[in-house]
Scaffold this motif. Sequence first.
Motif, PDB file in Angstrom:
ATOM      1  N   MET A 165      28.011   7.437   0.804  1.00 47.57           N
ATOM      2  CA  MET A 165      26.798   6.661   0.839  1.00 47.57           C
ATOM      3  C   MET A 165      25.884   7.454  -0.065  1.00 47.57           C
ATOM      4  SD  MET A 165      25.932   4.700   3.501  1.00 47.57           S
ATOM      5  CE  MET A 165      24.529   5.171   4.284  1.00 47.57           C
ATOM      6  N   ASP A 166      25.925   8.734  -0.291  1.00 42.61           N
ATOM      7  CA  ASP A 166      25.106   9.343  -1.073  1.00 42.61           C
ATOM      8  C   ASP A 166      24.933   9.012  -2.650  1.00 42.61           C
ATOM      9  OD1 ASP A 166      22.941  10.986  -1.902  1.00 42.61           O
ATOM     10  OD2 ASP A 166      24.493  12.953  -1.848  1.00 42.61           O
ATOM     11  N   ASN A 167      26.035   8.989  -3.324  1.00 42.37           N
ATOM     12  CA  ASN A 167      26.091   8.646  -4.717  1.00 42.37           C
ATOM     13  C   ASN A 167      26.416   7.087  -4.971  1.00 42.37           C
ATOM     14  OD1 ASN A 167      25.825  11.151  -5.374  1.00 42.37           O
ATOM     15  ND2 ASN A 167      27.714  11.779  -5.017  1.00 42.37           N
ATOM     16  N   SER A 168      27.018   6.381  -4.120  1.00 38.68           N
ATOM     17  CA  SER A 168      27.347   4.999  -4.442  1.00 38.68           C
ATOM     18  C   SER A 168      26.287   4.137  -4.103  1.00 38.68           C
ATOM     19  CB  SER A 168      28.461   4.451  -3.432  1.00 38.68           C
ATOM     20  OG  SER A 168      27.790   4.290  -2.173  1.00 38.68           O
ATOM     21  N   SER A 169      26.159   2.971  -4.923  1.00 40.94           N
ATOM     22  CA  SER A 169      24.757   1.967  -4.885  1.00 40.94           C
ATOM     23  C   SER A 169      25.488   0.853  -4.804  1.00 40.94           C
ATOM     24  CB  SER A 169      24.176   2.361  -6.206  1.00 40.94           C
ATOM     25  OG  SER A 169      24.947   1.725  -7.258  1.00 40.94           O
ATOM     26  N   ASP A 170      24.347  -0.019  -4.968  1.00 38.74           N
ATOM     27  CA  ASP A 170      24.693  -1.493  -4.835  1.00 38.74           C
ATOM     28  C   ASP A 170      24.866  -2.149  -6.123  1.00 38.74           C
ATOM     29  OD1 ASP A 170      25.056  -1.820  -1.908  1.00 38.74           O
ATOM     30  OD2 ASP A 170      22.754  -1.886  -1.833  1.00 38.74           O
ATOM     31  N   PHE A 171      24.539  -1.475  -7.183  1.00 43.54           N
ATOM     32  CA  PHE A 171      24.667  -1.583  -8.777  1.00 43.54           C
ATOM     33  C   PHE A 171      26.300  -1.924  -9.271  1.00 43.54           C
ATOM     34  CE2 PHE A 171      23.538  -0.411 -13.411  1.00 43.54           C
ATOM     35  CZ  PHE A 171      23.168  -2.030 -13.552  1.00 43.54           C
ATOM     36  N   LYS A 172      26.689  -3.181  -8.645  1.00 45.06           N
ATOM     37  CA  LYS A 172      28.061  -3.450  -9.086  1.00 45.06           C
ATOM     38  C   LYS A 172      28.169  -4.710 -10.090  1.00 45.06           C
ATOM     39  CE  LYS A 172      29.160  -1.934  -4.359  1.00 45.06           C
ATOM     40  NZ  LYS A 172      29.371  -0.620  -4.678  1.00 45.06           N
ATOM     41  N   VAL A 173      29.406  -4.796 -10.752  1.00 42.78           N
ATOM     42  CA  VAL A 173      29.741  -6.060 -11.492  1.00 42.78           C
ATOM     43  C   VAL A 173      31.235  -6.281 -10.278  1.00 42.78           C
ATOM     44  CG1 VAL A 173      30.689  -6.850 -13.380  1.00 42.78           C
ATOM     45  CG2 VAL A 173      28.905  -5.288 -13.537  1.00 42.78           C
ATOM     46  N   MET A 174      31.165  -7.438 -10.331  1.00 39.67           N
ATOM     47  CA  MET A 174      32.400  -7.963  -9.334  1.00 39.67           C
ATOM     48  C   MET A 174      32.841  -9.368 -10.239  1.00 39.67           C
ATOM     49  SD  MET A 174      30.769  -7.436  -5.502  1.00 39.67           S
ATOM     50  CE  MET A 174      29.306  -7.632  -6.242  1.00 39.67           C
ATOM     51  N   ASP A 175      34.174  -9.632 -10.008  1.00 44.77           N
ATOM     52  CA  ASP A 175      34.570 -10.841 -10.484  1.00 44.77           C
ATOM     53  C   ASP A 175      34.729 -11.725  -9.251  1.00 44.77           C
ATOM     54  OD1 ASP A 175      37.042 -10.144  -9.065  1.00 44.77           O
ATOM     55  OD2 ASP A 175      38.426 -10.112 -10.940  1.00 44.77           O
ATOM     56  N   ARG A 176      35.311 -13.053  -9.666  1.00 44.98           N
ATOM     57  CA  ARG A 176      35.356 -14.133  -8.527  1.00 44.98           C
ATOM     58  C   ARG A 176      36.162 -13.663  -7.352  1.00 44.98           C
ATOM     59  NH1 ARG A 176      34.215 -19.644  -9.404  1.00 44.98           N
ATOM     60  NH2 ARG A 176      34.202 -19.538 -11.501  1.00 44.98           N
ATOM     61  N   GLU A 177      37.387 -13.183  -7.645  1.00 45.81           N
ATOM     62  CA  GLU A 177      38.155 -12.667  -6.690  1.00 45.81           C
ATOM     63  C   GLU A 177      37.691 -12.032  -5.554  1.00 45.81           C
ATOM     64  OE1 GLU A 177      42.674 -11.743  -7.191  1.00 45.81           O
ATOM     65  OE2 GLU A 177      41.705 -11.319  -9.237  1.00 45.81           O
ATOM     66  N   VAL A 178      36.959 -10.895  -6.055  1.00 44.58           N
ATOM     67  CA  VAL A 178      36.323 -10.014  -5.335  1.00 44.58           C
ATOM     68  C   VAL A 178      35.116 -10.661  -4.425  1.00 44.58           C
ATOM     69  CG1 VAL A 178      34.849  -7.966  -4.857  1.00 44.58           C
ATOM     70  CG2 VAL A 178      36.600  -7.968  -6.557  1.00 44.58           C
ATOM     71  N   VAL A 179      34.407 -11.513  -5.130  1.00 44.65           N
ATOM     72  CA  VAL A 179      33.229 -12.252  -4.354  1.00 44.65           C
ATOM     73  C   VAL A 179      33.605 -13.140  -3.305  1.00 44.65           C
ATOM     74  CG1 VAL A 179      31.508 -13.668  -4.733  1.00 44.65           C
ATOM     75  CG2 VAL A 179      31.637 -11.758  -6.258  1.00 44.65           C
ATOM     76  N   GLU A 180      34.871 -13.949  -3.830  1.00 48.12           N
ATOM     77  CA  GLU A 180      35.389 -15.106  -2.822  1.00 48.12           C
ATOM     78  C   GLU A 180      36.083 -14.146  -1.693  1.00 48.12           C
ATOM     79  OE1 GLU A 180      37.990 -17.295  -5.196  1.00 48.12           O
ATOM     80  OE2 GLU A 180      36.419 -18.831  -5.927  1.00 48.12           O
ATOM     81  N   SER A 181      36.183 -13.109  -1.755  1.00 49.15           N
ATOM     82  CA  SER A 181      36.859 -12.413  -0.527  1.00 49.15           C
ATOM     83  C   SER A 181      35.887 -11.888   0.137  1.00 49.15           C
ATOM     84  CB  SER A 181      37.849 -11.270  -0.799  1.00 49.15           C
ATOM     85  OG  SER A 181      37.534 -10.627  -1.674  1.00 49.15           O
ATOM     86  N   ILE A 182      34.687 -11.245  -0.431  1.00 50.91           N
ATOM     87  CA  ILE A 182      33.284 -10.930   0.474  1.00 50.91           C
ATOM     88  C   ILE A 182      32.705 -12.119   0.945  1.00 50.91           C
ATOM     89  CG2 ILE A 182      30.905 -10.391  -0.040  1.00 50.91           C
ATOM     90  CD1 ILE A 182      32.111  -8.547  -2.136  1.00 50.91           C
TER      91      ILE A 182
END
Length: 308
Positions: free
Chosen positions: A154-171
């Motif tokens: 939680m400390d170092n991770s962030s919501d700054f991300k690049v995702m492809d369609r596959e990841v977003v479809e599963s989200i």
Amino acid sequence: MYTEKSIAIVIPVYNEADALRSNFLAIKAILDADDIACRFMFVDDGSKDTTWSVLESLGKEFPEVGAVRFARNFGKELALCAGLDSIDADLFVTMDSDLQHPPKYIKPMLERMDAEGVNLVEGIKASRGTETLKYKLVAKSFYKFLKWITGLDMDNSSDFKVMDREVVESIRRFKERNLFFRGITNWVGFKRVSFPFEVEERQGGNSHFSTAKLMLLAGNAILSYTSKPLYLTLFSGVLFLIFAIILGIQTLFNYFSGHAISGFSTVILLLLITGSMVMLSLGIIGAYISRIYEEIKDRPRYIISKKI
Ligand code: UDP
Ligand code: MG
């Protein structure tokens, strides 16, 4: 043009009226300079200021800007989900509106994605510069505990991300209300790389996350990501059972050998320990039950009141 793929930038905003316009122009300028064509999807998380009218005027001015407005504040996690639901593209970028996720890293992140053939590039906060001793002591150990219990950084991770369609479809298939965005992007798997970046100073406005709110978010992260705490109570239960058996044998031994007079301190200690363990376990179970209750009502995750 840098890439043939269509790119969508998802930005949650909450009470950002002051700096939203200049921050958007800054992001756009850098993306234009990097020759990255993209569309924007802002999610107004029920702002109480004039954020929405800023978005409306940006939408009129720039054809690539879209936005949805929540009917109330649903929180950043759901705002990110709504943003991903509301726009379609080959690649999705999630970032904050306050320039703390520097847009100059978007191009290197896209390059990393191509070079390593991964589905997900995760921005990791590289340094945090000004840390007080209190932060180091309290927050650091707190985050260590969180990492141990959920496996999420939680400390170092962030919501700054690049995702492809596959990841977003599963989200998009996630139906839960109480979710933690970093948790679900971690949970879905896929090939991923970390991308360390320097967090910059917030441009305009103030952070919306106070220590108390962060603690709530952390609690939310635990409850929505893992049921380990439930087993923790089982574990402490077993531990105290062993303890009880040993003490029980000793007590019986004392009783039969006629030494059973003293021992009030043991009784008091045992009462305190078992009492608090039982309360703690009940509390943890209660927290999960309230989650079950909230999810089982099957309410919509968020309500959108307006669209651009
Ligand atoms: N944000 C949001 N809903 C909220 C709180 C924040 O959409 O309830 C947005 C906010 O507008 C910003 C991003 O989430 O774009 C990060 O928020 P902030 O900068 O306040 O958090 P910090 O950087 O301090 O973690
Ligand atoms: Mg910020």
